[in-house]
Motif scaffolding. Sequence first.
Motif, short mmCIF file in Angstrom:
data_model
loop_
_atom_site.label_atom_id
_atom_site.label_comp_id
_atom_site.label_asym_id
_atom_site.label_seq_id
_atom_site.Cartn_x
_atom_site.Cartn_y
_atom_site.Cartn_z
N ALA A 21 0.79 -1.22 0.00
CA ALA A 21 0.00 0.00 0.00
C ALA A 21 0.83 1.28 0.00
O ALA A 21 0.30 2.35 -0.29
N PHE A 22 2.14 1.19 0.29
CA PHE A 22 2.95 2.38 0.49
C PHE A 22 4.16 2.39 -0.44
O PHE A 22 4.87 1.39 -0.56
N THR A 23 4.39 3.53 -1.07
CA THR A 23 5.54 3.66 -1.95
C THR A 23 6.82 3.92 -1.16
O THR A 23 7.91 3.59 -1.62
N LEU A 24 6.68 4.49 0.02
CA LEU A 24 7.85 4.79 0.86
C LEU A 24 7.52 4.44 2.30
O LEU A 24 6.46 4.82 2.81
N VAL A 25 8.41 3.70 2.93
CA VAL A 25 8.30 3.41 4.36
C VAL A 25 9.59 3.88 5.03
O VAL A 25 10.69 3.51 4.61
#
Length: 277
Positions: A21-25
């Motif tokens: 769900a996330f492009t950057l963590v």
Amino acid sequence: MTVEIVHGDSLAVAQGLPDAAFTLVYLDPPFNTGRARTRTSATAPRLGDRATQTGFRGAGYARLREDLRVYDDRFDDYWDFLEPRLREAWRVLAADGTLYLHLDYREAHYAKVLLDALFGRDCFLNEIVWAYDYGAKTKRRWPTKHDTILVYVKDPARYWFDSDAVDREPYMAPGLVTAEKAERGKLPTDVWWHTIVPTTGAERTGYPTQKPEGIVRRMVQASSRPGDRVLDLFAGSGTTGAVASRLGRHATLVDDNPEAIAVMRRRLPDALVTLPG
């Protein structure tokens, strides 16, 4: 752009987030400074018990972890805390996503070895050194004035990186380049010279582990696009949310410290807030 603040344990919250769900963590976990820490696993495998602890890369990861435990018995306590959160961060990371793990010198070398085994050396992108020159100094050794940010991508063939979007910095020797290049500045390397949050700076919240917006901004600019989702599992003062929303990204900020939640609510008054219960 929406910013969501979630008050809860980072592992429990991450386990409830959807896959990819996330492009950057971004993870800026508590540093292993020698303070007492409660173990999150009472059944860690003993040396030689290869079958009870495996990572994404199988037995090779298990053996590395066991070998490192021999060298530093404090390390295992920290990794028991951090590893499951990294697993979840990797699960929720999109195929074109990037994970940034922010550590200091106490754990960075251990983490690099284990992350290579856990996620694969081919997924390693960079070791960023954030260098600063502020605070107490010692005359008994070289003063420690840097943090390490380990960067891993979910898929080496698909990850997003936009160097043109990143803020540029002055050349250290502008006389060696053309006037046009000197005017434009250069793309930052993997060594970032950037001050800590100044005591009297406008962005200062008073939160003890607050990171400067300039450091987080580079990550968000390079490794996400407007409209993408950014996750911070140890959000602290909310710097990631402040930067992401300003750059047109959606942000989910997680922290289990009531003080951090209070600071973020003041700093990000329009954020959605999810409280326990």
